[in-house]
Scaffold this motif. Structure first.
Motif, PDB file in Angstrom:
ATOM      1  N   UNK A   1     -36.360  47.753  45.521  1.00  0.00           N
ATOM      2  CA  UNK A   1     -37.063  48.797  46.259  1.00  0.00           C
ATOM      3  C   UNK A   1     -37.777  48.196  47.462  1.00  0.00           C
ATOM      4  N   UNK A   2     -37.574  48.795  48.632  1.00  0.00           N
ATOM      5  CA  UNK A   2     -38.242  48.332  49.856  1.00  0.00           C
ATOM      6  C   UNK A   2     -39.275  49.372  50.287  1.00  0.00           C
ATOM      7  N   UNK A   3     -40.538  48.976  50.316  1.00  0.00           N
ATOM      8  CA  UNK A   3     -41.578  49.886  50.785  1.00  0.00           C
ATOM      9  C   UNK A   3     -41.649  49.914  52.306  1.00  0.00           C
ATOM     10  N   UNK A   4     -41.087  48.884  52.952  1.00  0.00           N
ATOM     11  CA  UNK A   4     -40.994  48.837  54.396  1.00  0.00           C
ATOM     12  C   UNK A   4     -39.727  48.083  54.759  1.00  0.00           C
ATOM     13  N   UNK A   5     -39.041  48.547  55.806  1.00  0.00           N
ATOM     14  CA  UNK A   5     -37.826  47.865  56.246  1.00  0.00           C
ATOM     15  C   UNK A   5     -37.918  47.549  57.742  1.00  0.00           C
ATOM     16  N   UNK A   6     -37.379  46.400  58.112  1.00  0.00           N
ATOM     17  CA  UNK A   6     -37.350  46.023  59.527  1.00  0.00           C
ATOM     18  C   UNK A   6     -35.926  45.975  60.071  1.00  0.00           C
TER      19      UNK A   6
ATOM     20  N   UNK B   1     -30.488  46.088  51.173  1.00  0.00           N
ATOM     21  CA  UNK B   1     -29.087  45.757  50.932  1.00  0.00           C
ATOM     22  C   UNK B   1     -28.829  44.286  51.236  1.00  0.00           C
ATOM     23  N   UNK B   2     -29.495  43.773  52.265  1.00  0.00           N
ATOM     24  CA  UNK B   2     -29.357  42.344  52.567  1.00  0.00           C
ATOM     25  C   UNK B   2     -29.933  41.502  51.438  1.00  0.00           C
ATOM     26  N   UNK B   3     -31.061  41.913  50.899  1.00  0.00           N
ATOM     27  CA  UNK B   3     -31.664  41.192  49.784  1.00  0.00           C
ATOM     28  C   UNK B   3     -30.784  41.286  48.544  1.00  0.00           C
ATOM     29  N   UNK B   4     -30.178  42.454  48.320  1.00  0.00           N
ATOM     30  CA  UNK B   4     -29.279  42.628  47.176  1.00  0.00           C
ATOM     31  C   UNK B   4     -28.087  41.684  47.274  1.00  0.00           C
TER      32      UNK B   4
ATOM     33  N   UNK C   1     -36.418  53.845  50.023  1.00  0.00           N
ATOM     34  CA  UNK C   1     -35.269  52.996  50.367  1.00  0.00           C
ATOM     35  C   UNK C   1     -35.073  52.000  49.235  1.00  0.00           C
ATOM     36  N   UNK C   2     -33.942  52.063  48.590  1.00  0.00           N
ATOM     37  CA  UNK C   2     -33.670  51.145  47.484  1.00  0.00           C
ATOM     38  C   UNK C   2     -32.180  50.848  47.417  1.00  0.00           C
ATOM     39  N   UNK C   3     -31.859  49.727  46.818  1.00  0.00           N
ATOM     40  CA  UNK C   3     -30.463  49.340  46.613  1.00  0.00           C
ATOM     41  C   UNK C   3     -30.262  48.938  45.163  1.00  0.00           C
ATOM     42  N   UNK C   4     -29.133  49.333  44.626  1.00  0.00           N
ATOM     43  CA  UNK C   4     -28.703  48.884  43.308  1.00  0.00           C
ATOM     44  C   UNK C   4     -27.571  47.897  43.506  1.00  0.00           C
ATOM     45  N   UNK C   5     -27.711  46.704  42.956  1.00  0.00           N
ATOM     46  CA  UNK C   5     -26.622  45.732  43.003  1.00  0.00           C
ATOM     47  C   UNK C   5     -26.068  45.605  41.592  1.00  0.00           C
TER      48      UNK C   5
ATOM     49  N   UNK D   1     -13.609  42.798  44.012  1.00  0.00           N
ATOM     50  CA  UNK D   1     -14.995  43.189  44.215  1.00  0.00           C
ATOM     51  C   UNK D   1     -15.841  42.436  43.201  1.00  0.00           C
ATOM     52  N   UNK D   2     -16.589  41.460  43.674  1.00  0.00           N
ATOM     53  CA  UNK D   2     -17.445  40.703  42.755  1.00  0.00           C
ATOM     54  C   UNK D   2     -18.729  41.465  42.465  1.00  0.00           C
ATOM     55  N   UNK D   3     -19.296  42.107  43.498  1.00  0.00           N
ATOM     56  CA  UNK D   3     -20.496  42.910  43.341  1.00  0.00           C
ATOM     57  C   UNK D   3     -20.417  44.126  44.262  1.00  0.00           C
ATOM     58  N   UNK D   4     -21.134  45.155  43.889  1.00  0.00           N
ATOM     59  CA  UNK D   4     -21.254  46.357  44.706  1.00  0.00           C
ATOM     60  C   UNK D   4     -22.733  46.606  44.962  1.00  0.00           C
ATOM     61  N   UNK D   5     -23.066  46.881  46.218  1.00  0.00           N
ATOM     62  CA  UNK D   5     -24.437  47.242  46.570  1.00  0.00           C
ATOM     63  C   UNK D   5     -24.450  48.709  46.985  1.00  0.00           C
ATOM     64  N   UNK D   6     -25.288  49.489  46.315  1.00  0.00           N
ATOM     65  CA  UNK D   6     -25.421  50.913  46.609  1.00  0.00           C
ATOM     66  C   UNK D   6     -26.792  51.122  47.231  1.00  0.00           C
ATOM     67  N   UNK D   7     -26.816  51.363  48.526  1.00  0.00           N
ATOM     68  CA  UNK D   7     -28.076  51.605  49.229  1.00  0.00           C
ATOM     69  C   UNK D   7     -28.364  53.090  49.300  1.00  0.00           C
ATOM     70  N   UNK D   8     -29.598  53.466  49.014  1.00  0.00           N
ATOM     71  CA  UNK D   8     -29.983  54.878  48.984  1.00  0.00           C
ATOM     72  C   UNK D   8     -31.269  55.076  49.777  1.00  0.00           C
ATOM     73  N   UNK D   9     -31.234  56.025  50.698  1.00  0.00           N
ATOM     74  CA  UNK D   9     -32.420  56.395  51.463  1.00  0.00           C
ATOM     75  C   UNK D   9     -32.744  57.857  51.249  1.00  0.00           C
TER      76      UNK D   9
END
Length: 230
Positions: free
Chosen positions: A18-23, A1-4, A41-45, A109-117
């Protein structure tokens, strides 16, 4: 989500990350999100139409897309249910969560980030989740099905695109109808908790704004945001 959020201003259209590992994984209200190896773990922006209210309804779009993705990978239909406002259940345990964050100033709302785990391969230990939360489960643990995060994203992205097209063309009504058809504990007594109060009543419906509607001893109550307990 931070990257998005970082790349959002540079994007010409929607993009999955898509994040294969998250810190620095996180869930609702800043809670830690545990991601065992092999989980999703993935986010759609995206740049949504409408204001914050319309953007928030994407949690229902994402829930339905997750359900379709599970079906596509072979999960039996009767095992899947949708928990208001943003969880997916498998055999009654939490298998997936959705987190929405909007980018912009004021009401815009300029952008929306949808995080999914999604717990594809393994579920967090009970001690790693909130004490009042539903027990976490995994797709592999409940069904024996194995799928990589990359392959699951193929199913999920395609399903989300279908429901997003329906949402932008026809509005929330058909999404709401489909979501209610698979809602967990519809017609049963549940409890909605916020930081201020707690409301117990019969889960009657979700209204046209996505609010939870409970029938309580004091009358009908519409709740925009809360933690739901069964």
């Amino acid at each position: 989500m931070l990257e998005a959020a970082r790349v959002a201003p540079t994007l010409a259209g929607p993009e999955w990350i898509l994040a294969l590992k998250q810190t620095a994984a996180r869930g609702r209200r800043g809670r830690a999100w545990v991601q065992p190896k092999g989980n999703f773990s993935a986010s759609l922006v995206m740049r949504p139409e409408g204001g914050p209210g319309q953007a928030a309804l994407r949690s229902f779009v994402a829930s339905l897309a997750l359900r379709d993705a599970f079906l596509a990978m072979g999960v039996p239909e009767h095992m899947i249910s949708l928990k208001w406002p943003n969880d997916v259940l498998l055999n009654g345990g939490k298998v997936a969560g959705i987190l929405l964050e909007s980018l912009g100033a004021g009401a815009a709302v300029s952008h929306l980030v949808i995080g999914i785990g999604v717990n594809l391969a393994a579920a967090p230990k009970p001690a790693e989740v909130d004490a009042h939360a539903l027990p976490p489960v995994s797709v592999f643990g409940e069904t024996g099905l194995k799928i990589t995060p990359q392959d699951f994203l193929d199913f999920l992205a395609a399903a989300f695109a279908r429901y997003e097209a329906q949402f932008t063309t026809y509005g929330f009504a058909p999404i709401r109808t489909e979501w209610l058809a698979h809602a967990a504990r519809l017609g049963e007594t549940i409890t909605a908790r916020t930081a201020q109060d707690e409301t117990t009543g019969v889960f009657e419906t979700v209204d046209e704004d996505g609010n939870l509607v409970l029938e309580t001893p004091k009358g009908r109550r519409s709740i925009p945001a809360a933690e739901i307990h069964f």
